[in-house]
Each structure stands twice: as structure tokens, then as C-alpha cells.
Design a protein around this motif. Structure first.
Motif, short mmCIF file in Angstrom:
data_model
loop_
_atom_site.label_atom_id
_atom_site.label_comp_id
_atom_site.label_asym_id
_atom_site.label_seq_id
_atom_site.Cartn_x
_atom_site.Cartn_y
_atom_site.Cartn_z
N THR A 243 0.82 -1.08 0.01
CA THR A 243 0.13 0.11 -0.12
C THR A 243 0.89 1.29 0.19
O THR A 243 2.12 0.94 0.41
CB THR A 243 -1.03 0.08 1.11
N PRO A 244 0.36 2.52 -0.40
CA PRO A 244 1.17 3.56 -0.27
C PRO A 244 1.89 3.74 1.08
O PRO A 244 2.98 4.28 1.12
CB PRO A 244 0.25 4.66 -0.73
N ASN B 132 -0.28 3.05 9.20
CA ASN B 132 -1.53 2.67 9.66
C ASN B 132 -2.48 2.34 8.42
O ASN B 132 -3.34 3.31 7.96
CB ASN B 132 -2.21 3.28 10.52
N PRO B 133 -2.11 1.12 7.43
CA PRO B 133 -2.61 1.18 5.98
C PRO B 133 -4.28 1.01 6.38
O PRO B 133 -4.68 0.32 7.28
CB PRO B 133 -2.06 -0.04 5.52
N PRO C 180 -4.61 -9.06 -0.90
CA PRO C 180 -6.35 -8.84 -0.89
C PRO C 180 -6.75 -7.46 -1.20
O PRO C 180 -7.95 -7.28 -1.62
CB PRO C 180 -6.69 -9.30 0.53
N ILE C 181 -5.90 -6.68 -1.41
CA ILE C 181 -6.33 -5.05 -1.81
C ILE C 181 -6.25 -5.01 -3.19
O ILE C 181 -5.28 -4.89 -3.74
CB ILE C 181 -5.30 -4.11 -1.12
N ALA C 182 -7.37 -5.20 -3.85
CA ALA C 182 -7.55 -5.21 -5.47
C ALA C 182 -6.84 -6.33 -6.07
O ALA C 182 -6.83 -6.13 -7.21
CB ALA C 182 -7.05 -3.83 -5.91
N SER D 203 -0.73 -5.87 -0.56
CA SER D 203 -0.83 -6.48 0.72
C SER D 203 -0.80 -5.23 1.81
O SER D 203 -0.10 -4.38 1.17
CB SER D 203 0.33 -7.44 1.06
N ASP D 204 -1.46 -5.48 2.91
CA ASP D 204 -1.19 -4.34 4.01
C ASP D 204 -0.45 -4.57 5.03
O ASP D 204 -0.12 -3.98 5.94
CB ASP D 204 -2.59 -3.80 4.46
N LYS D 205 0.34 -5.74 4.75
CA LYS D 205 1.58 -6.25 5.86
C LYS D 205 2.81 -5.38 5.41
O LYS D 205 2.78 -4.64 4.31
CB LYS D 205 1.79 -7.86 5.36
N PRO D 206 3.69 -5.41 6.37
CA PRO D 206 4.87 -4.46 6.29
C PRO D 206 5.79 -4.97 5.26
O PRO D 206 5.61 -5.90 4.89
CB PRO D 206 5.65 -4.75 7.75
#
Length: 542
Positions: free
Chosen positions: A58-59, A326-327, A470-472, A476-479
Motif C-alpha cells: 500500500t502507499p 496505519n494502512p 487482498p487489496i484489489a 498487501s497491507d502487511k509490512p
């Protein structure tokens, strides 16, 4: 607030001991001092063209790592997620980016879908482009990949370009192998940059006609060594994997450029004042009125980052990041049913035939362009069988947006000896792409990706491995270190399967992009890019 060190001036090519006064995030004044310092203070680095989604982060997660390497601004084209989720995806990127101190300058994607030759999840209209400029003050019109629409004066494409002109925004280009009168018409429309040149002659022609050249050094496409003597205006990454980002960002490109003989001041201009002035970013130079985005480095050969300041605030120091990401969450956008083995069988026109001559995509290491070749393959029980011995494997695209179609073809160069690899990262529409030695493995790998709501899956005759995105179906929102480790493990697994490509997943992801030569596959067919037409997989049967 006062900052002291050896100040580097990217305009005058000088370094002098000085003191920088900062108030409310901006540089107020600079003065020379009579004192010795160890570190050099340079403007924060700017990546002038990057697709954040390609990092699988993620950004906010991307920023956690990029900041450590001295990157303080990125010009980001969100057309990957736009192809999946349209304006909802773009607005997600904006929201998540705002949770980070890294400056994100997003650009408005005009080619969603990139072409009419594939199925994607959304359309970005000229009205949407205007919304992005008016509501969010986007920095530019993103790369105009569909150059045929520009050359042919397509009404909607020209409307998007005119919106950018209305808001006085620069227009980025994407024009591989475009030359002569067509190139001049493309430039005449107002397009002023390019990062897709294939040859030195292209670079020279485009520069001669006034285009600004982005020299790309990403995870897959690396053109710095080839084009360094041809000159350029920006150093960019374009697409950078998480595992490569962890090892460095713009700082490592600077290091390589200097190693190859580029003057360090010239290299620094390409990642500071040049992109800042072009994209109207109030940074890129240490001077009064500019944002206090500063980086402390050790020298002009290694570019090791010691400290990072953004808007006057220290963000990174002594190898520690001084904030926490904090994604945000987002649905996957997957709308596809599980597949059977038969979905991946490529049937002969005549089930009585013994062999077939077929068109084959020829993929190459560290290249996102391909070649076009042919192969003669056996037919068994009415199905055309890949030749593992000759490295001619099956490749398929599974449409993920509700149409549920599967198109099958053949590819050479991936190299696995048994099993299959599937991924929901397939530029630019991001349908599911799978390559394998037989249909059973291909179905299993594809269904794993579907079960995970997007991601990557590799299956051999011995084991299996997967990474959930899972994001689109892209991120991933993981580190970053978690995603990087999983990605490295998958690439290592694929190498053990027999693949010799440096970055198997990254290279594979470009096999469905029908705006880059020469032969690509989409959910609609096998596409001859140079002739802008679909061609048959089967040439003849015997």
C-alpha cells in the motif's frame, strides 16, 4: 529551527558548509558558515514515475521503506488499481497515502482500460480526469499509452488531454518504437515525456523533438546502462518490487549512475530539481521558499542516507523511522468462479490431427517487451500439448471481472519443468495470468489465487506456495519486509522449478500488456502489438 551541514547546490554544482533556517516546514534562509561538517545535505529525492501497486505494498507501507532511502516525494500513476476498481481504487490510494509523511503527487490515468483489446474492471472518463484535477489537484495526466488513439484523434482521448491543458498540467507519454510523423503528431497533442524507449535512436529522436526522457531502472526494466550516454532528464523506477525497494530506491540508482560515469551533480538534478520543476513540486532545491525536504548523505558515490527531513520534521535518523504506518483496507475486486482442468486445455481444430504449428510468445529476461516465434507441438486426445523439453509452455489469461472467460496460448522462456504459476498481477487489466506445464497444475494454481482474493500461487509436483494480495488483488497491507520475504520465497520456489528468469513474477506480469511489443496475450486473444490485431494461436495442423 536551524539545520547545519555541507549544503549541496544542484544548480551551481557546489558544496559549502552552511546553515539552513526552517519555519513552518519551509526554508526561510541559507547562509554559509565557517565550520567543518561530515555529512552532505541534498534536496530530498523524487521518483518522477512509479506505480506503487507494483511493489505489492500500500502507499503507506511503500513510504515506510522509501523514506529510509532518502525519497521524500513520488510522482505516482495509480492506473493499476484504477483498472481494477476505477475511481474507488484511486481514492483509496489518496486516502492511504495521506497517512504517511512521504509526499505523494498522483497523476490522472487516461488509459483505463489501456486498450480495447482486454477486459478490465472500470473505465476512467474525461469527466473523471477533470474530477481528479479539480478535487484533488493531481500533478499531471499519466502516461498516455494508447498512442494510436492520440494519432487518430479519438474524441474521448483528446478530451482527456484537453482537460489536462485546461488545468495547465503536464502530460506524460508512453510511446515505445514510435518514430517519424506518428511521433511528431503524438508530441503535437501536448505529450512531453517518455519512459518507454527501446533503442538509443528512439531516445535521441525524442530528445531532438523536445521530449523529456525518463531513464528507467526498476525491478524488471533496466535502461540506465544502455541509455546513460544518450542523456535524460529524470531517473525513475516505474515498477519496483518490495524486495528490491528494501535494498534501495532512488539512492541506489544514483549510486549506479555515478558508478557508470555520470557526474553526481547531473544525476542529482535528475531526481531533484528536474522533476520538481516539471511537476510543479515545491521541493528539489535547497533555497528560500522551498519545502524543507532534506536528506543527509555520506558522500557522492555511495549516497548512504543518514537522516531524512520532510517539511522540517525529522522522519528518519540513526537507522530508525520516527513514525508508524496505519494502512487502510479495501476489497479485492475479484469476481471470478473456480476453474476446471478443461478450462486450460487448448483444443485442436481437428481432433484427428497429430501435431500443430502454433504462434508462441517469446519472453526474455529483464525485458517487458517480447518476441514472436513458432513451435510444432503434439496433439493428444484432441488437445495441443506443451513441450517442456523445448520450453514451450501453456499460458492463459482468466478474466476476473465477471465474464469468466479463459484464453489459452503458448509461451517460450519461462523455463519451469513441472507445475504452474498463477498471479492476479497482470498489467494493466490485472486479470489472472497462469503459465504451466499442464492443465491440472494450472487449474490448481489459479483456484488458489481465487481463494485468496488475489495474489500469487506456485505449484510443483513436490510442493506449493502462495502470497495473498487482498487489496484489489494487487497489494498487501502487511509490512514491506513480510511481503518481500514472501515474494522472494515464491521467486526462489519458481527458480527451483527450473525458471532462470531474474524476476519471474515481474516478467510474467507484463505478458498481458498489449501496448508493448511484440506478441502479448489478453483474455480476448493472442495480440500482435505492432500490427494492432489479434492472431490465431494455431497456424496449421498436420
Amino acid at each position: 529551527m536551524y539545520i547545519k551541514g555541507n549544503i549541496l547546490n544542484v544548480i551551481t554544482d557546489e558544496i559549502y558548509p552552511g546553515e539552513i533556517q526552517i519555519e513552518k516546514g519551509r526554508i526561510i534562509s541559507i547562509k554559509e558558515v565557517n565550520k567543518d561538517f561530515n555529512d552532505i545535505i541534498v534536496p530530498g529525492f523524487i521518483d518522477a514515475h512509479v506505480h506503487i501497486e507494483s511493489s505489492m505494498l500500500t502507499p503507506s507501507r511503500f513510504a515506510e521503506i522509501a523514506l529510509r532511502h532518502g525519497t521524500t516525494s513520488v510522482v505516482s500513476d495509480p492506473h493499476e488499481i484504477a483498472n481494477v476498481m476505477g475511481m474507488d481504487g484511486i481514492e483509496y490510494m489518496i486516502k492511504d497515502a495521506r497517512s504517511s509523511p512521504l509526499h505523494y503527487y498522483f497523476t490522472a490515468p487516461p488509459c483505463v482500460p489501456s486498450t480495447k483489446y482486454e477486459t478490465n474492471g472500470a473505465t476512467i472518463t474525461s469527466y473523471d480526469i477533470e474530477t481528479l484535477f479539480r478535487k484533488y489537484n493531481f500533478a499531471a495526466l499519466s502516461e498516455v499509452m494508447d498512442y494510436e488513439s492520440v494519432i487518430n484523434n479519438d474524441r474521448e482521448m483528446m478530451a482527456k488531454i484537453n482537460v489536462a491543458k485546461k488545468y495547465k498540467k503536464p502530460i506524460d507519454g508512453h510511446a515505445p518504437l514510435l518514430t517519424g510523423k506518428k511521433l511528431q503528431k503524438y508530441i503535437l497533442a501536448g505529450i512531453t515525456t517518455d519512459h518507454e524507449s527501446v533503442t538509443k535512436q528512439e531516445v535521441e529522436e525524442k530528445r531532438r523533438l523536445g521530449m523529456k526522457i525518463m531513464i528507467r531502472e526498476g525491478s524488471e526494466s533496466k535502461t540506465l546502462e544502455e541509455f546513460i550516454r544518450s542523456k535524460g532528464d529524470f531517473l525513475v523506477t516505474d515498477d519496483l518490487k518490495a524486495e528490491d525497494l528494501i535494498n534501495g530506491h532512488i539512492n541506489v540508482i544514483l549510486r549506479k549512475a555515478v558508478d557508470l560515469g555520470m557526474d553526481p551533480f547531473e544525476a542529482l538534478r535528475m531526481v531533484t530539481i528536474n522533476p520538481a520543476d516539471y511537476y510543479n513540486i515545491n521541493a528539489g532545491f535547497i533555497g528560500p521558499g522551498r519545502n524543507a525536504d532534506l536528506v543527509f548523505i555520506d558522500n557522492l558515490s555511495e549516497f548512504n542516507v543518514k537522516r531524512v527531513i520532510i517539511n522540517g520534521n525529522t522522519i528518519f535518523k540513526k537507522q530508525k523511522l520516527l513514525y508508524r504506518a496505519n494502512p487502510y483496507k479495501l476489497p479485492s475486486g475479484m469476481n471470478v468462479s473456480f476453474k476446471s482442468v478443461d478450462n486450460f486445455n487448448l483444443k485442436a481444430n481437428n481432433p484427428e490431427s497429430k501435431s500443430a504449428t502454433v504462434n508462441v510468445i517469446d519472453m526474455w529476461d529483464n525485458k517487458i517487451v517480447t518476441g514472436k516465434t513458432t513451435a510444432k507441438l503434439n496433439i493428444e486426445k484432441g488437445n495441443i500439448i506443451p513441450s517442456v523439453f523445448n520450453d514451450v509452455l501453456k499460458i492463459s489469461v482468466v478474466e476476473r471481472y465477471g465474464g469468466d472467460t479463459v484464453f489459452n496460448a503458448f509461451i517460450r522462456g519461462f523455463g519451469i519443468k513441472n507445475g504452474a504459476v498463477a498471479s492476479s498481477i497482470a498489467h494493466d487489466s490485472h486479470n489472472i495470468m497462469v503459465v504451466g506445464t499442464d492443465s491440472k497444475y494450472m487449474a490448481e494454481a489459479t483456484n488458489t489465487v481465487i481463494s485468496n482474493n488475489g495474489g500469487i500461487s506456485a505449484i510443483s509436483n513436490k510442493d506449493k506456495i502462495d502470497l495473498s494480495l487482498p487489496i484489489a488483488g494487487l497489494m498487501s497491507d502487511k509490512p514491506a519486509h513480510v511481503v518481500a520475504k514472501q515474494s522472494q520465497d515464491i521467486n526462489s520456489f519458481i527458480h527451483e522449478m527450473g525458471c532462470n528468469l531474474n524476476n519471474p513474477i515481474s516478467t510474467l506480469s507484463f505478458m498481458a500488456l498489449p501496448v508493448l511489443p511484440s506478441l502479448k496475450i489478453t483474455d480476448k486473444g493472442l495480440f500482435d502489438v505492432e500490427n494492432s490485431t489479434f492472431i490465431d494461436v494455431i497456424i496449421k495442423e498436420d
